[in-house]
Design a protein around this motif. Structure first.
Motif, mmCIF file in Angstrom:
data_model
loop_
_atom_site.group_PDB
_atom_site.id
_atom_site.type_symbol
_atom_site.label_atom_id
_atom_site.label_comp_id
_atom_site.label_asym_id
_atom_site.label_seq_id
_atom_site.Cartn_x
_atom_site.Cartn_y
_atom_site.Cartn_z
ATOM 1 N N HIS A 188 0.759 -1.203 -0.065
ATOM 2 C CA HIS A 188 -0.181 0.096 0.005
ATOM 3 C C HIS A 188 0.902 1.277 -0.002
ATOM 4 N N ALA A 189 2.083 1.209 0.601
ATOM 5 C CA ALA A 189 2.948 2.175 0.618
ATOM 6 C C ALA A 189 3.432 2.739 -0.735
ATOM 7 N N ASP A 190 3.770 1.799 -1.504
ATOM 8 C CA ASP A 190 4.270 1.701 -2.878
ATOM 9 C C ASP A 190 3.144 2.419 -3.716
ATOM 10 N N VAL A 191 1.868 1.854 -3.520
ATOM 11 C CA VAL A 191 0.797 2.419 -4.216
ATOM 12 C C VAL A 191 0.591 3.971 -4.025
ATOM 13 N N HIS B 119 3.838 5.887 -5.624
ATOM 14 C CA HIS B 119 4.063 5.744 -7.032
ATOM 15 C C HIS B 119 2.863 6.660 -7.738
ATOM 16 N N LEU B 120 1.726 6.728 -7.214
ATOM 17 C CA LEU B 120 0.646 7.453 -7.774
ATOM 18 C C LEU B 120 1.098 8.646 -7.598
ATOM 19 N N VAL B 121 1.597 9.295 -6.291
ATOM 20 C CA VAL B 121 1.907 10.672 -6.334
ATOM 21 C C VAL B 121 3.169 11.116 -7.280
ATOM 22 N N LEU B 122 4.161 10.170 -7.389
ATOM 23 C CA LEU B 122 5.257 10.478 -8.249
ATOM 24 C C LEU B 122 4.783 10.441 -9.649
#
Length: 283
Positions: free
Chosen positions: A13-16, A19-22
């Motif tokens: 969930h942290a990657d989601v 990477h959504l923000v990035l």
């Protein structure tokens, strides 16, 4: 610190959130023809197998990217992120997860500069093999916190700085704040993205407040988005969620997250108290 391998947590969930923000920030940067530089202070291996022993040790992607994988009708920013992951898998089944460098590689233009830093020797070798041949790209096995003095300000005076250490060492929290202050002193217009965990540590709880104070020097203010999806473990510890603190955020970012985060709470939330927040302050 060198024992940390992001492969254990790939696609969670942290990657989601990260990477959504990035992806949204980089899409915005692409709207101008002028090239820019992306600096990734803790780049990792660039991509990760979700079928290998590291990812399967905890299967964190099962409550991260996987619930989004087969979904249709997602908000456009979220659908764009999921498509980036699909592209990394060549349109096949979910077997690989792209790290931040791979997300960047698919969005940056050939004229944009990429600076990647990774200390773990194995991850560095994988990353160097994966991306060193890309134009205007430099992959270094060195401490990314030291990259700020080397890479800011960028030649084009357009830049994005991604700071996302493992925070396995408590000293990382202070290093992050120092890095943000140093970056803004060297290049006040830099778009700075700081990922941080939500865990039961005083240092973690204080970090957003310290970043808010550091961001006072930013000409375009800041945005802080959090995604809380899990309860602490029986011992009171464990990562319950994470946050992205963005300094000099694109004006489009708030609305993109306002569309996407309620869906992430619905799809990734592991208990009734799952929630999100978005706080923004203009300069």
């Amino acid at each position: 610190m060198l024992a940390y391998r992001h492969a254990f947590h790939a696609g969670n969930h942290a990657d989601v959130l990260k990477h959504l923000v990035l992806a949204q920030v980089l899409r915005y940067m692409n709207e101008k023809d002028k090239p820019y530089t992306l600096i990734d202070t803790h780049a990792g291996a660039g991509g990760y197998s979700l079928q290998g022993r590291y990812a399967h040790k905890k299967d964190e992607f099962e409550t991260g990217i996987k619930p989004l994988w087969g979904e249709s009708g997602l908000p456009e920013p979220l659908a764009d992120y999921v498509q980036l992951v699909r592209d990394f898998n060549d349109g096949g089944k979910l077997a690989q997860y792209p790290g931040s460098p791979a997300i960047a590689q698919r969005i940056l233009r050939d004229t944009d500069r990429l600076r990647l830093y990774e200390l773990h020797p194995t991850d560095y070798r994988i990353l160097e093999s994966f991306l060193s041949s890309r134009p205007h790209t430099q992959v270094d096995m060195s401490d990314g916190f030291n990259a700020i003095a080397r890479d800011l300000p960028p030649p084009s005076r357009r830049g994005v700085l991604l700071i996302d250490p493992s925070y396995e060492l408590k000293t990382d929290y202070g290093k992050v704040v120092h890095a943000v202050r140093d970056a803004l002193q060297r290049f006040a217009q830099c778009v700075i993205l700081v990922w941080y965990p939500q865990i039961q540590l005083v240092e973690a709880a204080q970090l957003p407040k310290r970043l808010t104070a550091a961001a006072a020097a930013a000409p375009k203010g800041w945005l802080n988005a959090t995604l809380s999806v899990a309860e602490a473990g029986p011992d009171g510890f464990g990562m319950t969620g994470s946050g992205m603190f963005v300094i000099n955020p694109p004006w489009t970012l708030h609305d993109a997250l306002a569309q996407s985060l309620p869906v992430l709470v619905d799809k990734l939330g592991q208990y009734d108290g799952a929630r999100f927040s978005i706080e923004q302050q203009a300069a």
